[in-house]
Design a protein around this motif. Sequence first.
Motif, short mmCIF file in Angstrom:
data_model
loop_
_atom_site.label_atom_id
_atom_site.label_comp_id
_atom_site.label_asym_id
_atom_site.label_seq_id
_atom_site.Cartn_x
_atom_site.Cartn_y
_atom_site.Cartn_z
N TYR A 188 71.45 20.64 92.96
CA TYR A 188 72.57 21.57 93.01
C TYR A 188 72.60 22.35 91.70
N ASN A 189 72.56 23.67 91.82
CA ASN A 189 72.53 24.55 90.66
C ASN A 189 73.95 25.11 90.44
N THR A 190 74.57 24.72 89.35
CA THR A 190 75.92 25.22 89.04
C THR A 190 75.94 26.74 88.97
N LYS A 191 74.85 27.32 88.49
CA LYS A 191 74.79 28.76 88.29
C LYS A 191 74.88 29.51 89.63
N THR A 192 74.21 29.00 90.67
CA THR A 192 74.21 29.68 91.97
C THR A 192 75.19 29.05 92.95
N ARG A 193 75.74 27.88 92.57
CA ARG A 193 76.69 27.14 93.42
C ARG A 193 76.10 26.75 94.77
N ARG A 194 74.86 26.35 94.73
CA ARG A 194 74.24 25.85 95.96
C ARG A 194 73.09 24.92 95.60
N LYS A 195 72.70 24.13 96.59
CA LYS A 195 71.58 23.22 96.42
C LYS A 195 70.28 23.98 96.69
N GLU A 196 69.32 23.83 95.79
CA GLU A 196 68.09 24.61 95.87
C GLU A 196 66.87 23.69 95.75
N VAL A 197 65.77 24.10 96.37
CA VAL A 197 64.51 23.39 96.19
C VAL A 197 64.06 23.60 94.75
N PHE A 198 63.75 22.52 94.07
CA PHE A 198 63.33 22.62 92.67
C PHE A 198 61.87 23.05 92.59
N GLU A 199 61.64 24.16 91.92
CA GLU A 199 60.30 24.68 91.71
C GLU A 199 60.11 24.92 90.21
N GLY A 203 80.86 34.41 81.71
CA GLY A 203 81.78 33.82 82.69
C GLY A 203 81.13 33.52 84.02
N ALA A 204 79.89 33.95 84.22
CA ALA A 204 79.23 33.76 85.52
C ALA A 204 79.01 32.28 85.83
N LEU A 205 78.68 31.48 84.83
CA LEU A 205 78.43 30.05 85.07
C LEU A 205 79.70 29.33 85.50
N SER A 206 80.79 29.57 84.79
CA SER A 206 82.05 28.89 85.09
C SER A 206 82.87 29.61 86.15
N GLY A 207 82.44 30.82 86.52
CA GLY A 207 83.14 31.55 87.58
C GLY A 207 84.46 32.14 87.16
N ARG A 208 84.58 32.54 85.89
CA ARG A 208 85.83 33.11 85.40
C ARG A 208 85.55 34.42 84.68
N SER A 209 86.50 35.34 84.74
CA SER A 209 86.38 36.58 83.99
C SER A 209 86.88 36.35 82.57
N HIS A 245 81.08 25.56 76.19
CA HIS A 245 79.81 25.31 75.51
C HIS A 245 78.61 25.93 76.24
N HIS A 246 78.45 25.62 77.50
CA HIS A 246 77.28 26.14 78.22
C HIS A 246 77.39 27.64 78.48
N GLU A 247 78.60 28.11 78.71
CA GLU A 247 78.79 29.55 78.88
C GLU A 247 78.36 30.29 77.61
N ASN A 248 78.71 29.72 76.47
CA ASN A 248 78.36 30.34 75.19
C ASN A 248 76.86 30.23 74.90
N GLU A 249 76.27 29.09 75.28
CA GLU A 249 74.83 28.94 75.12
C GLU A 249 74.07 30.04 75.87
N ILE A 250 74.46 30.25 77.13
CA ILE A 250 73.79 31.26 77.94
C ILE A 250 73.92 32.63 77.29
N ALA A 251 75.13 32.98 76.85
CA ALA A 251 75.37 34.29 76.26
C ALA A 251 74.50 34.50 75.03
#
Length: 454
Positions: A7-18, A156-162, A237-243
């Motif tokens: 499950y990828n928090t970024k896309t909010r869905r379960k994905e095949v790991f590649e 805000g994309a990771l946490s889903g907030r503006s 923390h993770h939102e800031n890391e991505i930025a």
Amino acid sequence: MTEIKLYNTKTRRKEVFEPLDPDNVRMYVCGPTVYDRAHLGNARPVVVFDILYRLLRHEYGADHVKYVRNFTDVDDKINARAAETGRPIGDITAETTQWFLEDMAALGALEPTDMPRATQYIPQMIVMIEDLIAKGHAYEAEGHVLFKVRSYAEYGALSGRSVDDMIAGARVEVAPYKDDPMDFVLWKPSSDDLPGWNSPWGRGRPGWHIECSAMAYELLGARFDIHGGGNDLTFPHHENEIAQSKCAGHGFANVWMHNEMLQVEGKKMSKSLGNFFTVRDLLDQGVPGEVIRFVMLSTHYRKPMDWTEKKREEAEKTLRRWYSQIAAKPNDGYRTPNAFLRLLSDDLNTSGAITTLHGLSELGNVSELKGGLKLMGMLDEKVPGWTSVVSFDLLPFQAMLLDARVAAKKNKNFSEVDRIKSILLDAGIEVRMSKENVELEITPSFEPKKLEQL
């Protein structure tokens, strides 16, 4: 090869790991701030991502998986502990780092490939901050360097907030030197009594968020496969890391994974409620590390986990039963069961995988039971607690009781049978006798010393 889905928090869905490179699978997990003992909640991400690490090693080969988990050894909590105790900061961080490693090893966690300390990567952090300033994503103000949040459109994309929602709903540090309330610190000045390093902006120390971005880049490269941690780190923390990392021109992590929080007896763990305890507290109370691990893995990592005394008792009883089964067939090899592996590969469905192990135990399939347990990080000779059970041979006592019963039937005197049975029961061994056979099973109250009477 088994297909792994995460499950990828970024896309909010379960994905095949590649993986980006199957020969170099890379994972970064945020580690502890080392100023005290690790509490039970701190242990959950360690156990969760240890399972993922083991699964990736199983599928891609141990030499093809790189796992980085950092230590934050420069932090205001550490400074406060030093001021409170009068001890040097280096002594505190060295001691608590070793505590953490020992306690996590007791839970069966493998050591990551790399365990960087933030203080070892200060030059890399300074270079990254300079780059962000040069690109217009950060600015200096009164000895501080701050990241310009609004310079990164996807914040805000990771946490889903503006950004505006976050300002309205979050406690942000209001400081006169900030251009915007949401801007966060990359570098801050240090007084003479605090740890500090020379930089283009004066003597100071890094902000928390820049540490992981710099260390991940240095050890895993501009792009890597998985970044993990507790869901309390998603923001900020993770939102800031991505930025930071994206604005520095790095691709950063493809998959973001977060485990849910831990409760105790249905309530948030809190010192005020009297339900706060460390991993070491449990170990010192005699709770085996593999029992703690088993309880944690009995709940899916994306669900809140509730530690209860009942779960602890059930876990210990289950493991004692399984380990005694294994001890009875010491020559059986290991074989990873396919159904178990499929469940574990489906977004780390550890609870479903454990259900499979119950079925294997009921069928008496010891080799696959062993294989499943081993992949889950159990049955590790290096972990204290299990060897006294697994390596304990019950066969001599089973034979003793059988011989005594045969003699008793001839002599019409069952006193010796009763004596042996009484000692076994007192030592914590369950005795089941039928007309044809005698079965012995170690229980959670097992005390091998009491068997010396026999």
